[in-house]
Structure formats: structure tokens, C-alpha cells
Design an enzyme around this catalytic site. Sequence first.
Site, PDB file in Angstrom:
ATOM      1  N   GLY A   1      21.425   8.352   8.593  1.00 61.33           N
ATOM      2  CA  GLY A   1      22.061   9.049   9.470  1.00 61.33           C
ATOM      3  C   GLY A   1      21.183   9.489  10.553  1.00 61.33           C
ATOM      4  O   GLY A   1      21.361  10.349  11.503  1.00 61.33           O
TER       5      GLY A   1
ATOM      6  N   ARG B   1       5.229   2.814  -1.580  1.00 64.25           N
ATOM      7  CA  ARG B   1       5.886   2.829  -2.538  1.00 64.25           C
ATOM      8  C   ARG B   1       7.267   1.989  -2.541  1.00 64.25           C
ATOM      9  O   ARG B   1       7.813   2.353  -1.536  1.00 64.25           O
ATOM     10  CB  ARG B   1       6.404   4.397  -2.787  1.00 64.25           C
TER      11      ARG B   1
ATOM     12  N   SER C   1       6.988   4.531   2.345  1.00 62.63           N
ATOM     13  CA  SER C   1       8.177   4.810   1.119  1.00 62.63           C
ATOM     14  C   SER C   1       9.357   4.051   1.514  1.00 62.63           C
ATOM     15  O   SER C   1      10.136   4.208   2.434  1.00 62.63           O
ATOM     16  CB  SER C   1       8.400   6.399   0.733  1.00 62.63           C
TER      17      SER C   1
ATOM     18  N   ALA D   1       1.956   3.046   8.156  1.00 61.98           N
ATOM     19  CA  ALA D   1       1.595   4.029   7.256  1.00 61.98           C
ATOM     20  C   ALA D   1       2.360   5.249   7.232  1.00 61.98           C
ATOM     21  O   ALA D   1       3.175   5.945   8.312  1.00 61.98           O
ATOM     22  CB  ALA D   1       0.121   4.407   7.679  1.00 61.98           C
TER      23      ALA D   1
ATOM     24  N   GLU E   1       1.046  -1.200  -0.079  1.00 61.35           N
ATOM     25  CA  GLU E   1      -0.153   0.078   0.100  1.00 61.35           C
ATOM     26  C   GLU E   1       0.825   1.322  -0.069  1.00 61.35           C
ATOM     27  O   GLU E   1       0.442   2.337   0.091  1.00 61.35           O
ATOM     28  CB  GLU E   1      -0.984   0.075   1.112  1.00 61.35           C
TER      29      GLU E   1
ATOM     30  N   ASP F   1       9.907   8.004  20.598  1.00 59.36           N
ATOM     31  CA  ASP F   1       9.371   8.045  21.792  1.00 59.36           C
ATOM     32  C   ASP F   1       9.065   9.568  22.087  1.00 59.36           C
ATOM     33  O   ASP F   1       9.911  10.551  22.301  1.00 59.36           O
ATOM     34  CB  ASP F   1      10.203   7.521  22.931  1.00 59.36           C
TER      35      ASP F   1
ATOM     36  N   ARG G   1      10.740   3.237  16.697  1.00 59.65           N
ATOM     37  CA  ARG G   1       9.666   4.133  17.257  1.00 59.65           C
ATOM     38  C   ARG G   1      10.073   5.474  17.707  1.00 59.65           C
ATOM     39  O   ARG G   1      11.318   5.673  18.223  1.00 59.65           O
ATOM     40  CB  ARG G   1       9.049   3.268  18.404  1.00 59.65           C
TER      41      ARG G   1
ATOM     42  N   ASP H   1       7.312   2.079  12.951  1.00 59.75           N
ATOM     43  CA  ASP H   1       6.106   2.604  13.169  1.00 59.75           C
ATOM     44  C   ASP H   1       5.436   3.719  12.235  1.00 59.75           C
ATOM     45  O   ASP H   1       6.479   4.352  11.398  1.00 59.75           O
ATOM     46  CB  ASP H   1       6.247   3.442  14.657  1.00 59.75           C
TER      47      ASP H   1
ATOM     48  N   LYS I   1      23.706   5.273  14.629  1.00 58.30           N
ATOM     49  CA  LYS I   1      22.989   5.837  13.396  1.00 58.30           C
ATOM     50  C   LYS I   1      22.476   4.473  12.457  1.00 58.30           C
ATOM     51  O   LYS I   1      22.677   3.367  12.833  1.00 58.30           O
ATOM     52  CB  LYS I   1      24.081   6.360  12.240  1.00 58.30           C
TER      53      LYS I   1
END
Length: 396
Positions: free
Chosen positions: A331, A267, A285, A308, A265, A374, A372, A323, A359
Site C-alpha cells: 500500500g 531476514r 527484511s 540495510a 545479511e 526523496d 528511494r 534504498d 501503490k
Amino acid sequence: MIETKEQFNQLVAQVEDFEGYKKPIGFGVCRVDLGQVNKDKVLQAVYPLVNWNESFGSIAVIIRSLIERSIEVNFEESELVVNLDAELVDSILEKFTPFLDEAKADKTSHKNIQVFLTLQELFKEHDYNNYRLTILFADEAPKSVEAVYLKLYALSLGKAKLRSLNLNGAFGILPNLAWSGNIPIELDYLRENEIELKLRDEYPEIDFVDKFPRFLQHIIPADNTRILDTAKVRFGAQIAPGTTIMPGASYINFNAGTEGAVMVEGRISSSAVVKKGADVGGGASILGVLSGTNGNPITIGENTLLGANSVTGIPLGDGCIVDAGIAVLEGTKIYISDEEKAKIKEVNPDFDTSKEVYKGLDLAGLNGIHYRFDTTIGKMVAFRSVREVKLNEELH
């Protein structure tokens, strides 16, 4: 005259023993669309059958026919494109005589013979000048439209691995065209005839303008593959059986695609590869080699979830989660606690636990990591993923 299969095999051996002979990496017969203004300009090449590292006996006797017709075959060149005519087709079919009855009795057998039998019938109807035989002797930068399309077919049919073929210069070889369905049209033709075409209400419905056609214009997908919008997959992409490509923000570029059942759904940019069981969420993406990865192609591991509107600029291993709405780039500074580093090392034995801040590139290709942001500390963090990513089997 070749009358028996034994004689056919002897001919193949004789040709292959010829000094300097080189087995092609790929070959096929194509119909080319020629320009409406520039009559000798090849716009696209359509291959009903692509041979890739296979059918060496067939191409040996085909090459023998070329040589008998005084057509130069230089095995040191990377490619050869030959115009086909009725006499050449008859000469080729004559060498397949021991197999002709079988081919005529069963149209699903001897596919290369089927191609030439069909051409034989076509040349009885008309003296066509737009059928070509393309032979690739080496995987070098393509020199012709026919060679570019043969390589794109090899990728889209899964006969060649993604990122394995030399397509350098392909964009310079392919013309930019207006596409009306499967028909390529020179932009010069539309400009020169715009007044008459529009006043006669004969101006074609243009679907898009591009150098590449769409995947479904050339490729028949597997039965359990769904592509809900033809514009979402470019020719030269590779779509594994079981893949679902939803409309909206999804897109798969050429020389990119899936290696198993995947929900798409988002790219998948050029040269990006997504393995089985992964889920590329809405608007997510995966960066391509020209869009932020410093030329490093990205692979997304099995059963990995891209949330998403997330952005991924590093390779991810199996069982990872990114997430929604965050960007994991080479980087990007990512914080990992000592407790989570120990858990990550359990599934990635070579993981360096000595750092506090990593990194994104330091974590490239590692398995089982959840990325994620935070909001309580305002930092990007990573920890051992404990969530199983599993696609709906009924949909794939």
C-alpha cells in the site's frame, strides 16, 4: 529368489502393473528419536537418503516386500509409515540380490541398498524399534512427524521447489522440544527430572527450544556455501550453492531460501525466495506470507539489492534496488515522473504509465526499479535503476 537384473526388472513391472498401484512422490528410511517420557512419541526423524520422484524400481520391490509381510499398503492414503525390523530388511535386500556385490564393492553406489545393508548390520547388534520407512503417495497435509521431516528434507536438499509442498498443519504435528546439539529432549522430561539433573550436574546444555531443528543439524551444504551461525537457518530452508549467510541480523526460515549465489545479511521470511546475484543487506527484511503481504509470497529477482534495514513487502523483479532504511509495501504510495515512467516501460512493456501515484502492489515484480525516499519532497519515489548489482565472485 531374484538372481538376475532381468528378473528384478520383471518384478518391478509386475508390481507396477498391479491394479491401483501408485508411484510414490517420495520415500526414505529414517531413524526416529523417541520421547524420554512419552516412549512412543516421535520427536524427530533423521533421513540419510531421500528419494523424491525417483528410484521407482527400488520402491516397487520394497512395497512388494511389505505386501508379502502382510503389511497393508493403501495407495489411496497420502502417506505410509512402517516400522522396520531385521526380517523385513532381509526380505527387501533379498530382492536386490543382483546388485548386492556392486553395492558392497562401492559404497557410493546403489544408495538405497546401502541404507538397507547398514540397517542389516545394525539389527545384528540390537533389536532396534526406531527405524521407519516413510512413503508419500500424494502431496497432502502431512499426518506424521516422519512425513513432515521427509518434506522438509526434500526442500532443504533442493529435490522439491520452494513453496511447492503442502505443509499445512506441520506446526501442530511437530512437538515443541529442547534441543541439545542434535538431541531433542521433551520439556516434560526436564521438568520431571530437574532436581536430580541439576544436583548431579547432568542438566543438558540447551541450545534452543523450537518445533523445528536447524538446517545444519540435518543437511550438508555445498562446498561453496557459507553459514556463519547455525542459528540463522531453519531446517526446511533451501540454500543454493554459493550463498553466504552472515551472522548478526541474517535469518532464513523454513520453506524459504535462495535459488543461486546470494549474500544474506538480512531476514528471508517463510515462503520468500531470493534469486541468484541478489544482496540482502544488513538487517533488511523480506516479509513472509503471514507478516504483511496479504498471503502473497515474495520473490526477489536476480541481481537485486535490498539496502540495510529496508523492508520489502512486494515481489521485486531483476536488477532492482531498495534504498537503506525504507519500506516498500503493497500500500505504499510511490511517485514516478513521466520521464522515469518511460524508462521503466522500456524494460517492462506492460507497465501502465497513466498514473502519477502508484501503490507498491502496482509495481510488484517489475524489473529495474530503484526505490528511494526523496527527502527534498518528503515522498517515496521510484525511477529506472542504472546501478549494476554484482556480488564478489571470490566470496561466492
